[in-house]
Design a protein around this motif. Sequence first.
Motif, PDB file in Angstrom:
ATOM      1  N   SER A 216      -8.674   5.612   1.320  1.00 41.68           N
ATOM      2  CA  SER A 216      -9.063   4.486   1.869  1.00 41.68           C
ATOM      3  C   SER A 216      -8.309   3.275   1.840  1.00 41.68           C
ATOM      4  CB  SER A 216     -10.700   4.086   1.446  1.00 41.68           C
ATOM      5  OG  SER A 216     -11.683   5.181   1.837  1.00 41.68           O
ATOM      6  N   PHE A 217      -7.828   2.833   0.902  1.00 42.39           N
ATOM      7  CA  PHE A 217      -6.979   1.804   0.504  1.00 42.39           C
ATOM      8  C   PHE A 217      -5.750   1.864   1.600  1.00 42.39           C
ATOM      9  CE2 PHE A 217      -4.322  -0.850  -2.311  1.00 42.39           C
ATOM     10  CZ  PHE A 217      -4.995  -1.949  -1.995  1.00 42.39           C
ATOM     11  N   PHE A 218      -5.270   3.221   1.478  1.00 40.69           N
ATOM     12  CA  PHE A 218      -3.867   3.296   2.147  1.00 40.69           C
ATOM     13  C   PHE A 218      -4.125   3.114   3.716  1.00 40.69           C
ATOM     14  CE2 PHE A 218      -1.372   6.306   4.764  1.00 40.69           C
ATOM     15  CZ  PHE A 218      -0.141   6.071   4.542  1.00 40.69           C
TER      16      PHE A 218
ATOM     17  N   ALA B 161      -0.433  13.004   0.042  1.00 43.63           N
ATOM     18  CA  ALA B 161      -1.637  12.774  -0.559  1.00 43.63           C
ATOM     19  C   ALA B 161      -2.625  11.711  -0.086  1.00 43.63           C
ATOM     20  CB  ALA B 161      -1.713  12.916  -2.071  1.00 43.63           C
ATOM     21  N   ALA B 162      -1.974  10.564  -0.118  1.00 47.67           N
ATOM     22  CA  ALA B 162      -2.867   9.277   0.273  1.00 47.67           C
ATOM     23  C   ALA B 162      -3.163   9.563   1.641  1.00 47.67           C
ATOM     24  CB  ALA B 162      -1.712   8.016   0.115  1.00 47.67           C
ATOM     25  N   ALA B 163      -2.571  10.091   2.655  1.00 47.41           N
ATOM     26  CA  ALA B 163      -2.812  10.054   3.865  1.00 47.41           C
ATOM     27  C   ALA B 163      -3.780  11.231   4.249  1.00 47.41           C
ATOM     28  CB  ALA B 163      -1.594  10.226   4.892  1.00 47.41           C
ATOM     29  N   ARG B 164      -4.017  12.093   3.415  1.00 49.98           N
ATOM     30  CA  ARG B 164      -4.768  13.395   3.552  1.00 49.98           C
ATOM     31  C   ARG B 164      -6.194  12.940   3.889  1.00 49.98           C
ATOM     32  NH1 ARG B 164      -3.584  15.991  -0.740  1.00 49.98           N
ATOM     33  NH2 ARG B 164      -1.845  17.236   0.298  1.00 49.98           N
ATOM     34  N   THR B 165      -6.960  13.130   4.678  1.00 49.58           N
ATOM     35  CA  THR B 165      -8.314  12.745   5.054  1.00 49.58           C
ATOM     36  C   THR B 165      -9.216  13.912   5.941  1.00 49.58           C
ATOM     37  OG1 THR B 165      -9.811  11.062   6.040  1.00 49.58           O
ATOM     38  CG2 THR B 165      -7.759  11.285   6.814  1.00 49.58           C
TER      39      THR B 165
ATOM     40  N   VAL C 297       0.974  -1.402  -0.076  1.00 53.74           N
ATOM     41  CA  VAL C 297       0.003  -0.142  -0.097  1.00 53.74           C
ATOM     42  C   VAL C 297       0.874   1.332   0.135  1.00 53.74           C
ATOM     43  CG1 VAL C 297      -1.592   1.480   1.620  1.00 53.74           C
ATOM     44  CG2 VAL C 297      -1.851  -1.121   1.056  1.00 53.74           C
ATOM     45  N   ILE C 298       1.983   1.281   0.825  1.00 56.41           N
ATOM     46  CA  ILE C 298       2.905   2.534   0.689  1.00 56.41           C
ATOM     47  C   ILE C 298       3.714   2.455  -0.458  1.00 56.41           C
ATOM     48  CG2 ILE C 298       4.826   3.232   2.080  1.00 56.41           C
ATOM     49  CD1 ILE C 298       3.882   2.012   4.583  1.00 56.41           C
ATOM     50  N   ALA C 299       3.962   1.499  -1.228  1.00 57.61           N
ATOM     51  CA  ALA C 299       4.650   1.640  -2.370  1.00 57.61           C
ATOM     52  C   ALA C 299       3.895   2.353  -3.475  1.00 57.61           C
ATOM     53  CB  ALA C 299       5.185   0.314  -2.926  1.00 57.61           C
ATOM     54  N   LEU C 300       2.512   1.852  -3.319  1.00 57.78           N
ATOM     55  CA  LEU C 300       1.580   2.460  -4.439  1.00 57.78           C
ATOM     56  C   LEU C 300       1.427   3.882  -4.031  1.00 57.78           C
ATOM     57  CD1 LEU C 300      -1.566  -0.217  -4.612  1.00 57.78           C
ATOM     58  CD2 LEU C 300       0.138   0.101  -6.170  1.00 57.78           C
TER      59      LEU C 300
END
Length: 303
Positions: free
Chosen positions: A182-184, A64-68, A51-54
């Motif tokens: 969500s996937f992250f 960006a992935a962790a922004r929620t 997930v982190i690699a993606l």
Amino acid sequence: MTTQNTRKGILLMALTMAIFAIQDGFSRHLASEYNVLMVVMIRYWFFAAFVIALALRAQGGLRAAARTEQPGLQIGRGVLLAVEICVMVSAFTLLGLVQSHAIFASYPLLVAALSGPVLGERVGRLRWLAIGVGFVGVLVILQPGFVAFSSAALVAVCSALLFALYALLTRYAARRDSAATSFFYTGVVGAVVSTAVGLWFWEPMSQGDWAWMILLCISGVAGHWTLIKCYEVAEASAVQPFAYLHLVFAAALGVLVFAETIRVSVIIGAGIVVGAGLFTLWREQRAAARQQPESPALGEVRE
């Protein structure tokens, strides 16, 4: 933009379900020898790395992935899925792959039944009828009141309920967060939670079983990669019905590898559940088509 290819998408979905069934077989073997919490913890380490690699490869990276806007909800989702996976793997060791998956196949019906109170969605009479028929199928599998009934079957029922709640929370999260976010959180939160608990149950593992563990982790990553590719080339509505192949592949693996038996009641009950689930999915797709095109939610897939 990737060209849509429904036939390729269906083949990728079938391949994904076969890989996930193999992963379940590895989990069944390892969890019968070692603590379930340790096995799930190591699975999550590999899944979180994937997930982190993606996220690192995507535009905006980890930030960006962790922004929620809803961190509590995302963390809750991650915890819920980690618990569900532990419960489901436990069901594999108690019931075997065949009966566990036959019961778990009812989770789309639970999603439909709970979508009203949780998401405020309208569930029509035909869908309620399908939900009722599907639950009759579950009762046929469980055979309550008969000698064949085992209280251990309630573990698989609990797993289906937990995953249905997770799927509903994923839909709710999608109103404000992207599927990538969500996937992250699914992978990272699950890894943190499973590690916090699983380390207390660490057991020495034989060299041969470490090989099985590595194959388990590789199969998990491979399954998610093929699933992502599937959604890249085909609409979710076109390929989602083929997710029921997971039940077929897992049952075949249970019979051929683990010498499990399939009772007639399980075959009949699973057929009723799958039929009701497909009808419910069709009705949901018709309702969604009247509103807007659907997009796949990667966060709604089991690790």
